[in-house]
Design a protein around this motif. Structure first.
Motif, PDB file in Angstrom:
ATOM      1  N   GLY A  34     -37.529 -39.606 -46.202  1.00  0.00           N
ATOM      2  CA  GLY A  34     -37.560 -39.331 -47.423  1.00  0.00           C
ATOM      3  C   GLY A  34     -37.119 -37.814 -47.696  1.00  0.00           C
ATOM      4  N   SER A  35     -36.087 -37.400 -47.320  1.00  0.00           N
ATOM      5  CA  SER A  35     -35.653 -35.972 -47.452  1.00  0.00           C
ATOM      6  C   SER A  35     -34.875 -35.902 -48.688  1.00  0.00           C
ATOM      7  CB  SER A  35     -34.666 -35.564 -46.268  1.00  0.00           C
ATOM      8  OG  SER A  35     -35.453 -35.442 -45.080  1.00  0.00           O
ATOM      9  N   GLN A  36     -34.862 -34.816 -49.329  1.00  0.00           N
ATOM     10  CA  GLN A  36     -33.929 -34.399 -50.517  1.00  0.00           C
ATOM     11  C   GLN A  36     -33.143 -33.293 -50.168  1.00  0.00           C
ATOM     12  OE1 GLN A  36     -35.914 -34.365 -54.455  1.00  0.00           O
ATOM     13  NE2 GLN A  36     -37.479 -35.683 -53.732  1.00  0.00           N
ATOM     14  N   LEU A  37     -32.009 -33.400 -49.951  1.00  0.00           N
ATOM     15  CA  LEU A  37     -31.039 -32.446 -49.449  1.00  0.00           C
ATOM     16  C   LEU A  37     -29.879 -32.052 -50.421  1.00  0.00           C
ATOM     17  CD1 LEU A  37     -30.221 -34.015 -45.794  1.00  0.00           C
ATOM     18  CD2 LEU A  37     -32.217 -32.373 -46.588  1.00  0.00           C
ATOM     19  N   GLY A  38     -30.589 -31.121 -51.649  1.00  0.00           N
ATOM     20  CA  GLY A  38     -29.591 -30.858 -52.627  1.00  0.00           C
ATOM     21  C   GLY A  38     -29.191 -29.353 -52.105  1.00  0.00           C
ATOM     22  N   ILE A  39     -28.087 -29.015 -52.177  1.00  0.00           N
ATOM     23  CA  ILE A  39     -27.430 -27.716 -51.815  1.00  0.00           C
ATOM     24  C   ILE A  39     -27.464 -26.675 -52.940  1.00  0.00           C
ATOM     25  CG2 ILE A  39     -25.177 -28.099 -52.818  1.00  0.00           C
ATOM     26  CD1 ILE A  39     -24.129 -27.024 -50.151  1.00  0.00           C
ATOM     27  N   TRP A  40     -27.894 -27.001 -54.157  1.00  0.00           N
ATOM     28  CA  TRP A  40     -27.588 -25.838 -55.016  1.00  0.00           C
ATOM     29  C   TRP A  40     -28.890 -24.825 -54.926  1.00  0.00           C
ATOM     30  CZ3 TRP A  40     -23.434 -25.432 -57.373  1.00  0.00           C
ATOM     31  CH2 TRP A  40     -22.509 -26.469 -57.676  1.00  0.00           C
ATOM     32  N   PRO A  41     -30.042 -24.934 -54.336  1.00  0.00           N
ATOM     33  CA  PRO A  41     -30.848 -23.936 -54.408  1.00  0.00           C
ATOM     34  C   PRO A  41     -30.490 -23.076 -53.201  1.00  0.00           C
ATOM     35  CG  PRO A  41     -32.094 -25.832 -54.322  1.00  0.00           C
ATOM     36  CD  PRO A  41     -30.755 -26.501 -54.426  1.00  0.00           C
ATOM     37  N   LEU A  42     -29.763 -23.681 -52.055  1.00  0.00           N
ATOM     38  CA  LEU A  42     -29.192 -22.699 -51.056  1.00  0.00           C
ATOM     39  C   LEU A  42     -28.152 -21.891 -51.635  1.00  0.00           C
ATOM     40  CD1 LEU A  42     -29.398 -25.234 -48.049  1.00  0.00           C
ATOM     41  CD2 LEU A  42     -31.133 -23.671 -49.040  1.00  0.00           C
ATOM     42  N   LEU A  43     -27.025 -22.574 -52.442  1.00  0.00           N
ATOM     43  CA  LEU A  43     -26.039 -21.857 -53.069  1.00  0.00           C
ATOM     44  C   LEU A  43     -26.500 -20.558 -53.856  1.00  0.00           C
ATOM     45  CD1 LEU A  43     -23.364 -24.588 -53.442  1.00  0.00           C
ATOM     46  CD2 LEU A  43     -23.497 -22.894 -51.780  1.00  0.00           C
ATOM     47  N   TRP A  44     -27.346 -21.065 -54.712  1.00  0.00           N
ATOM     48  CA  TRP A  44     -27.936 -19.986 -55.753  1.00  0.00           C
ATOM     49  C   TRP A  44     -28.569 -18.726 -54.866  1.00  0.00           C
ATOM     50  CZ3 TRP A  44     -27.624 -17.733 -59.876  1.00  0.00           C
ATOM     51  CH2 TRP A  44     -28.623 -16.920 -60.489  1.00  0.00           C
ATOM     52  N   GLY A  45     -29.138 -19.066 -53.706  1.00  0.00           N
ATOM     53  CA  GLY A  45     -29.927 -17.903 -53.023  1.00  0.00           C
ATOM     54  C   GLY A  45     -28.740 -17.039 -52.242  1.00  0.00           C
ATOM     55  N   THR A  46     -27.713 -17.900 -51.796  1.00  0.00           N
ATOM     56  CA  THR A  46     -26.408 -17.104 -51.221  1.00  0.00           C
ATOM     57  C   THR A  46     -25.873 -16.094 -52.105  1.00  0.00           C
ATOM     58  OG1 THR A  46     -26.140 -18.979 -49.568  1.00  0.00           O
ATOM     59  CG2 THR A  46     -24.422 -17.634 -50.114  1.00  0.00           C
ATOM     60  N   PHE A  47     -25.472 -16.754 -53.292  1.00  0.00           N
ATOM     61  CA  PHE A  47     -24.731 -15.919 -54.404  1.00  0.00           C
ATOM     62  C   PHE A  47     -25.597 -14.721 -54.793  1.00  0.00           C
ATOM     63  CE2 PHE A  47     -22.197 -19.460 -54.811  1.00  0.00           C
ATOM     64  CZ  PHE A  47     -20.883 -18.901 -54.674  1.00  0.00           C
ATOM     65  N   TYR A  48     -26.870 -15.016 -55.213  1.00  0.00           N
ATOM     66  CA  TYR A  48     -28.093 -14.063 -55.767  1.00  0.00           C
ATOM     67  C   TYR A  48     -28.091 -12.690 -54.624  1.00  0.00           C
ATOM     68  CZ  TYR A  48     -31.458 -12.679 -58.842  1.00  0.00           C
ATOM     69  OH  TYR A  48     -32.348 -12.002 -59.892  1.00  0.00           O
ATOM     70  N   ALA A  75     -37.764 -17.970 -46.352  1.00  0.00           N
ATOM     71  CA  ALA A  75     -37.168 -19.245 -46.034  1.00  0.00           C
ATOM     72  C   ALA A  75     -37.340 -20.250 -47.296  1.00  0.00           C
ATOM     73  CB  ALA A  75     -37.993 -19.899 -45.020  1.00  0.00           C
ATOM     74  N   ALA A  76     -37.628 -19.670 -48.586  1.00  0.00           N
ATOM     75  CA  ALA A  76     -38.048 -20.574 -49.469  1.00  0.00           C
ATOM     76  C   ALA A  76     -36.732 -20.897 -50.189  1.00  0.00           C
ATOM     77  CB  ALA A  76     -38.894 -20.199 -50.625  1.00  0.00           C
ATOM     78  N   ALA A  77     -36.395 -22.246 -50.402  1.00  0.00           N
ATOM     79  CA  ALA A  77     -35.131 -22.778 -51.418  1.00  0.00           C
ATOM     80  C   ALA A  77     -35.637 -23.047 -52.772  1.00  0.00           C
ATOM     81  CB  ALA A  77     -34.578 -24.036 -50.511  1.00  0.00           C
ATOM     82  N   ARG A  78     -35.490 -22.055 -53.677  1.00  0.00           N
ATOM     83  CA  ARG A  78     -35.746 -22.292 -54.914  1.00  0.00           C
ATOM     84  C   ARG A  78     -34.606 -21.787 -55.978  1.00  0.00           C
ATOM     85  NH1 ARG A  78     -39.819 -18.173 -53.747  1.00  0.00           N
ATOM     86  NH2 ARG A  78     -41.442 -19.766 -54.126  1.00  0.00           N
ATOM     87  N   LEU A  79     -34.726 -22.232 -57.155  1.00  0.00           N
ATOM     88  CA  LEU A  79     -33.915 -21.572 -58.276  1.00  0.00           C
ATOM     89  C   LEU A  79     -34.628 -20.636 -59.024  1.00  0.00           C
ATOM     90  CD1 LEU A  79     -32.095 -25.136 -59.052  1.00  0.00           C
ATOM     91  CD2 LEU A  79     -31.122 -22.947 -58.061  1.00  0.00           C
ATOM     92  N   SER A  80     -34.425 -19.333 -58.769  1.00  0.00           N
ATOM     93  CA  SER A  80     -35.313 -18.497 -59.594  1.00  0.00           C
ATOM     94  C   SER A  80     -34.367 -17.168 -60.039  1.00  0.00           C
ATOM     95  CB  SER A  80     -36.295 -18.157 -58.824  1.00  0.00           C
ATOM     96  OG  SER A  80     -37.122 -16.874 -59.483  1.00  0.00           O
ATOM     97  N   LEU A  81     -34.537 -16.587 -61.276  1.00  0.00           N
ATOM     98  CA  LEU A  81     -33.951 -15.531 -61.393  1.00  0.00           C
ATOM     99  C   LEU A  81     -34.761 -14.228 -61.003  1.00  0.00           C
ATOM    100  CD1 LEU A  81     -32.856 -16.412 -65.100  1.00  0.00           C
ATOM    101  CD2 LEU A  81     -31.305 -16.258 -63.164  1.00  0.00           C
ATOM    102  N   ASN A  82     -35.872 -14.415 -60.620  1.00  0.00           N
ATOM    103  CA  ASN A  82     -36.598 -13.100 -60.275  1.00  0.00           C
ATOM    104  C   ASN A  82     -36.078 -12.511 -59.071  1.00  0.00           C
ATOM    105  OD1 ASN A  82     -38.365 -11.115 -59.746  1.00  0.00           O
ATOM    106  ND2 ASN A  82     -40.268 -12.518 -59.627  1.00  0.00           N
TER     107      ASN A  82
END
Length: 485
Positions: free
Chosen positions: A246-260, A418-425
């Protein structure tokens, strides 16, 4: 025979061949002089002894594990794989049992005859292997024990054959070189051609390594996308791996953290590094530059784990005291994007400053003199002449620093959380692609599961990103580079 002993013996044969070649050509007397100097005849013998033997040794060490793996896997068959496990995990047990048998024989806990004649009713196999210092994760089953015996026998036989063939080839090469040692033999041409081939091979290693990395990543990435849909990988905004399913393996939170984190690091590193480069190249005196530039470049030699500890123990608590609950209330913990970004920016300062300083110094002095002759001041010369002339190289240095930031791991693990999230903060904890690659491959993960194979898809994505940045940097440098005489 251990590989280190084999290498030493081959080197000894080459050394004896070198001396014999020199002595043989020096022993010729007569009016006709040899074509080459005695050193070339010695090196001809040494190269013919070393190069073929070492090439065969490398190829053998690469091929033998594949042959042993395939043979033992075929012997085990699918019936030896327990439910819920994979052939890779069973082969790991086989290797550990084989290592334990070797250790038990080496320590006298078991005789070679006992190891060779082991049967499934030999009940204390596990105890003797454990006494030899090799830990086993499960009981030694009959198929695993038989496979370990086959593994050990094939490895020992292959190592013995490798030693004999490599030593024989080294001796044959030395004999061939000695047979060629005559006055008319063009030893210098042969040695120089051999050295040219060696240099070409060394130059090709980088290309071959890149190709090998790409093939490895591509193969495992394709395997991952056969199990987990690519549309979910690139289309989901949730990263929630679960080895139970039941995994959800979306890459966008990781890419966002990398670029931020990388953007914050570049915001810190580019102005400081560029200003430092301008000062060192245009304002600093020779004495100050002689010690300031090396001191600045010391930052590039500090291990990244030290930077990570600096972020965890110093920068994080400092930011928390200002922006935490006792301050402005924006920050919940010391691990945050801002913590990792600031420390990573400090790490990137030498990359930007050193490369920019070299590029600025490459601008011809005649441009400076022409600007001063027209009445411009030093600051006007820097802004209107030097920086525009050096701009393509500076942009390339910044892009190379960006690719370095994208691939950083330890600072992120210790400083960003280690949190994978989409945030502007910027004071929230986040993570990056590299940190998740480490976490997904840590431990005894089943490499047949998508939760482990996703690391290769992440690595392939990161590889494409950094390769694109490097290619773009080279394009900018070559397209806008100024040619000076």
């Amino acid at each position: 025979m251990p590989v280190s002993w084999l290498i030493l013996i081959v080197l000894a044969i080459a050394l004896v061949g070198y001396m014999a070649g020199r002595m043989r050509i020096a022993g010729f007397h007569g009016a006709e002089r040899p074509h080459s100097l005695p050193n070339y005849y010695g090196w001809n013998v040494a190269m013919k002894a070393m190069v073929p033997a070492f090439l065969l040794l490398v190829v053998w060490l690469i091929v033998q594990p594949f042959v042993v793996n395939s043979t033992v896997s075929a012997q085990l068959g699918e019936g030896a794989v327990p439910e819920g496990a994979s052939m890779g995990l069973v082969m790991s047990d086989v290797r550990r049992v084989a290592e334990g048998l070797d250790a038990a024989v080496a320590q006298g806990l078991m005789s070679p005859e006992q190891v060779t004649d082991l049967r499934t009713e030999f009940s204390n196999v596990r105890e003797r292997i454990a006494a030899a210092g090799v830990a086993l994760g499960s009981n030694v089953t009959a198929p695993v024990l038989a496979a370990a015996q086959t593994w050990r026998k094939m490895n020992n036989t292959g190592t013995l054959m490798m030693s004999a063939v490599v030593l024989g080839l080294a001796l044959a090469g030395a004999g061939w070189g000695l047979a060629q040692t005559k006055r008319a033999f063009r030893a210098r041409n042969t040695v120089e051609s051999g050295v040219r081939i060696l240099l070409l091979s060394a130059a090709s290693i980088a290309i071959l390594t890149t190709i090998g990395i790409m093939l490895s990543l591509i193969g495992n990435t394709i395997h991952f996308f056969r199990i987990y849909p690519a549309a979910d990988f690139f289309g989901s905004f949730t990263w929630s791996p679960s080895f139970g399913g039941g995994s959800q393996l979306g890459i966008w939170p990781l890419l966002w953290g990398t670029f931020y984190i990388s953007i914050i690091a570049l915001v810190v590193a580019v102005p400081i590094g560029l200003f430092a480069a301008v000062y060192l190249s245009e304002y600093a005196g020779p004495k100050f530059r002689a010690w300031a530039k090396p001191m600045l470049e010391v930052l590039a030699g500090i291990p990244t784990i030290v930077y990570g500890l600096f972020a965890l123990l110093t920068v994080g608590p400092l930011l928390l005291s200002v922006f935490g609950r006792d301050g402005l209330g924006w920050m919940q913990a010391g691990t945050a994007v801002m913590t990792a970004g600031l420390v990573m920016g400090i790490m990137l300062i030498p990359f930007v400053s050193s490369l920019s300083d070299d590029i600025i110094n490459a601008v011809p002095q005649s441009l400076r003199d022409g600007s001063y002759g027209l009445g411009a001041t030093k600051s006007e010369t820097i802004k209107q002449v030097i920086l525009p002339a050096a701009l393509p190289g500076i942009v390339g240095a910044i892009l190379l620093a960006a690719s370095r930031a994208i691939g950083e791991t330890m600072i992120v693990v210790l400083g960003a959380g280690a949190a994978a999230r989409l945030s502007l903060n910027p004071f929230d904890a986040m993570t990056t692609v590299t940190a998740k690659i480490v976490s997904q491959l840590t431990g005894d993960a089943d490499f047949a599961s998508p939760e482990a194979l996703v690391a290769f898809a992440l690595g392939m994505t990161l590889f494409v990103m950094t390769l694109g940045l490097n290619v773009f940097a080279l394009y900018i440098v070559r397209k806008y580079r100024e040619q000076y005489e």
